[in-house]
Motif scaffolding. Sequence first.
Motif, PDB file in Angstrom:
ATOM      1  N   GLN A 203       0.798  -1.220   0.000  1.00 30.23           N
ATOM      2  CA  GLN A 203       0.000   0.000   0.000  1.00 30.23           C
ATOM      3  C   GLN A 203       0.835   1.276   0.000  1.00 30.23           C
ATOM      4  O   GLN A 203       0.327   2.341  -0.330  1.00 30.23           O
ATOM      5  CB  GLN A 203      -0.957  -0.005   1.198  1.00 30.23           C
ATOM      6  CG  GLN A 203      -2.009  -1.085   1.112  1.00 30.23           C
ATOM      7  CD  GLN A 203      -3.059  -0.947   2.195  1.00 30.23           C
ATOM      8  OE1 GLN A 203      -3.198   0.095   2.816  1.00 30.23           O
ATOM      9  NE2 GLN A 203      -3.814  -2.021   2.410  1.00 30.23           N
ATOM     10  N   ASP A 204       2.105   1.192   0.382  1.00 27.93           N
ATOM     11  CA  ASP A 204       2.938   2.394   0.380  1.00 27.93           C
ATOM     12  C   ASP A 204       3.726   2.544  -0.917  1.00 27.93           C
ATOM     13  O   ASP A 204       4.566   3.440  -1.038  1.00 27.93           O
ATOM     14  CB  ASP A 204       3.900   2.388   1.574  1.00 27.93           C
ATOM     15  CG  ASP A 204       4.828   1.172   1.565  1.00 27.93           C
ATOM     16  OD1 ASP A 204       4.650   0.283   0.709  1.00 27.93           O
ATOM     17  OD2 ASP A 204       5.722   1.110   2.438  1.00 27.93           O
ATOM     18  N   GLU A 206       4.413   3.288  -5.035  1.00 26.09           N
ATOM     19  CA  GLU A 206       3.955   4.274  -6.009  1.00 26.09           C
ATOM     20  C   GLU A 206       2.882   3.689  -6.914  1.00 26.09           C
ATOM     21  O   GLU A 206       1.957   4.387  -7.322  1.00 26.09           O
ATOM     22  CB  GLU A 206       5.138   4.774  -6.838  1.00 26.09           C
ATOM     23  CG  GLU A 206       6.100   5.663  -6.066  1.00 26.09           C
ATOM     24  CD  GLU A 206       5.406   6.884  -5.474  1.00 26.09           C
ATOM     25  OE1 GLU A 206       4.586   7.519  -6.183  1.00 26.09           O
ATOM     26  OE2 GLU A 206       5.663   7.197  -4.296  1.00 26.09           O
ATOM     27  N   LYS A 209      -0.415   3.888  -5.080  1.00 30.31           N
ATOM     28  CA  LYS A 209      -0.899   5.270  -5.015  1.00 30.31           C
ATOM     29  C   LYS A 209      -1.410   5.744  -6.365  1.00 30.31           C
ATOM     30  O   LYS A 209      -2.371   6.517  -6.445  1.00 30.31           O
ATOM     31  CB  LYS A 209       0.231   6.180  -4.530  1.00 30.31           C
ATOM     32  CG  LYS A 209       0.688   5.904  -3.109  1.00 30.31           C
ATOM     33  CD  LYS A 209       1.912   6.732  -2.753  1.00 30.31           C
ATOM     34  CE  LYS A 209       2.425   6.383  -1.354  1.00 30.31           C
ATOM     35  NZ  LYS A 209       3.666   7.132  -1.020  1.00 30.31           N
ATOM     36  N   LYS A 210      -0.792   5.286  -7.439  1.00 30.43           N
ATOM     37  CA  LYS A 210      -1.165   5.726  -8.782  1.00 30.43           C
ATOM     38  C   LYS A 210      -2.477   5.120  -9.242  1.00 30.43           C
ATOM     39  O   LYS A 210      -3.274   5.789  -9.924  1.00 30.43           O
ATOM     40  CB  LYS A 210      -0.052   5.361  -9.770  1.00 30.43           C
ATOM     41  CG  LYS A 210      -0.347   5.757 -11.215  1.00 30.43           C
ATOM     42  CD  LYS A 210       0.816   5.395 -12.125  1.00 30.43           C
ATOM     43  CE  LYS A 210       0.520   5.793 -13.571  1.00 30.43           C
ATOM     44  NZ  LYS A 210       1.637   5.447 -14.486  1.00 30.43           N
ATOM     45  N   ALA A 213      -6.729   4.288  -6.032  1.00 27.99           N
ATOM     46  CA  ALA A 213      -7.806   5.271  -5.864  1.00 27.99           C
ATOM     47  C   ALA A 213      -8.597   5.439  -7.157  1.00 27.99           C
ATOM     48  O   ALA A 213      -9.830   5.590  -7.135  1.00 27.99           O
ATOM     49  CB  ALA A 213      -7.226   6.613  -5.415  1.00 27.99           C
TER      50      ALA A 213
END
Length: 231
Positions: A203-204, A206, A209-210, A213
Motif C-alpha cells: 500500500q505504500d 507508487e 498510489k497511482k 484510488a
Amino acid sequence: MAESNHPSGAELQSVKESFQKELDNGMQFWLQFSHDETHGGFFNSLAENGEVYDTNKYGWFQGRQVWTYAYLYQHCDKYHTPEVLEAAKRGLKFIREHLPMRHLTGHAQRRCYFAVTQDGKPYRVQRKPFTECFYAMALWEMFNVTGDETLKDEAEKVLEAYAYWVREDASDLGAPVLEGQPPASALNRPMMLLNMILLMVKQDSEFFKKHAAWCVEQILKHSRGGYVLEV
C-alpha cells in the motif's frame, strides 16, 4: 429491548459449515475429474458426472485453478497436502509453457491465449485482458508457495501491462474504438485491476498510489441506488 440485526453464533457456525461443505464438494470434484495426467493443466468442460465434453483448455480457468490450489494449500490445513501442491505445480507448468504470447513485443508480449488445445496449441485469442489477470494471480500465489522470484517478477510485469491497457492504451488487445461507438465504462476492468493490486502490491508503493484510488473511483461510478451496474 430491540432485536439485534447481527447473526447469532449458532447462525454463523451454520454458515461456516455450509461454506466448508460446498468447498469440500467442489475440491473433491475437481481433484477427481479435472486433472489432465497426460498433458498437464486442467479440463474445465465437465458434466455433472465428471465426464469431459470439451478437451480445450481455457486460460482464465487454468489460472483460477492454480490460484485456488495454491491458496488453499497455504491457508487450509485440510488441503495442505502433497496432492494439492503437485496439482498446482503441474498446472503452473502448463500455463507458463502454453498461455503467454511471448512472440509479441512490448506490453503485448504479456498477452495470453484465451484458449488452447488439450496439448497446449493456441486455439483462441480474446479481445479482453482477463485471462492475463488470472495468469498473474496464479503466478503470484505460487510465488507465495515456492518463493520463486521469477514467478513474482513475471506476475508484476503482467500487472503493469494490464494497468497500461486499462488506463493508457488498449490497442494491444485488438479492439479498436470505432467512430460511432458510444463511450462506455466497464466495471470489470477497474475491478480486476484493484483485485490484483490488493493481492500483489504494497500500500505504500507508487504503483498503489497511482492506480488504487482510480480503480475505486471508477467502480463507484457503477453504483446506483444500492445496485451495481455492469456498464
